[in-house]
Design an enzyme around this catalytic site. Structure first.
Site, PDB file in Angstrom:
ATOM      1  N   GLY A  82       0.819  -1.243  -0.033  1.00  0.00           N
ATOM      2  CA  GLY A  82       0.166  -0.041   0.151  1.00  0.00           C
ATOM      3  C   GLY A  82       0.850   1.186  -0.060  1.00  0.00           C
ATOM      4  O   GLY A  82       0.695   2.236  -0.714  1.00  0.00           O
ATOM      5  N   CYS A  83       2.125   1.158   0.801  1.00  0.00           N
ATOM      6  CA  CYS A  83       2.719   2.526   0.835  1.00  0.00           C
ATOM      7  C   CYS A  83       3.359   2.737  -0.306  1.00  0.00           C
ATOM      8  O   CYS A  83       3.764   3.733  -0.889  1.00  0.00           O
ATOM      9  CB  CYS A  83       3.680   2.293   1.869  1.00  0.00           C
ATOM     10  SG  CYS A  83       2.758   2.204   3.597  1.00  0.00           S
ATOM     11  N   THR A  84       3.899   1.622  -1.289  1.00  0.00           N
ATOM     12  CA  THR A  84       4.451   1.612  -2.111  1.00  0.00           C
ATOM     13  C   THR A  84       3.619   2.375  -3.355  1.00  0.00           C
ATOM     14  O   THR A  84       4.137   3.223  -4.137  1.00  0.00           O
ATOM     15  CB  THR A  84       5.017   0.374  -2.735  1.00  0.00           C
ATOM     16  OG1 THR A  84       6.082  -0.256  -1.739  1.00  0.00           O
ATOM     17  CG2 THR A  84       5.836   0.499  -4.289  1.00  0.00           C
TER      18      THR A  84
END
Length: 149
Positions: free
Chosen positions: A43-45
């Site tokens: 998700g962060c990527t």
């Protein structure tokens, strides 16, 4: 958690290159501060890459981007280089900035509860006043949430 109308908190943090980022130097710019749970996770990527892919458009609208997580500088450097992120990301291992913004909260995931960073984005005007808080971040389409705000 900070809300619309709140002043940008005073903070200093270390970016992916080991340089100090001081919030005093961010006044006078439209600022986007996005908090993410952990570098190099799916998700962060997706969120960071979406902001990267739309960085030119965000810059044209006058936005200065700053990402923050509790990862160490080495992890932030790896994340930044691996995905060629054109903006600073702060390694807030002490959670000083994270707690000033109020995003260190109780989370629930797969039946367990734990404390962690709630993915949240704050938008500030040139005077350092919060104009928008995005709590339901769409990781794959986050730039449009900021641009349409």
């Amino acid at each position: 958690m900070l809300k619309v109308g709140d002043q940008l908190p005073q903070f200093e943090g270390t970016n992916q290159d080991g340089a100090t980022i001081d919030s005093k130097n961010l006044i006078g710019k439209k600022l986007v501060v996005f908090f993410y749970p952990k570098a190099n996770t799916p998700g962060c990527t997706a969120e960071a890459c979406n902001l990267r892919d739309n960085y030119t458009q965000l810059k044209k609208q006058g936005f200065h981007l700053l990402g923050v997580s509790a990862d160490p500088v080495k992890s932030q450097k790896n994340f930044s280089e691996k995905y060629e992120l054109p903006f600073d990301i702060i390694a807030d291992e002490t959670r000083d900035i994270i707690e000033k913004f109020g995003v260190w909260q109780l989370k629930k995931f797969m039946g367990r509860e734990f404390m962690g960073i709630v993915r949240t984005t704050f938008v500030f005007d040139e005077n350092g006043i919060c104009t928008e808080v995005i709590e339901k971040v769409k990781t794959k389409d986050h730039a449009s949430q900021i641009l349409e705000g």
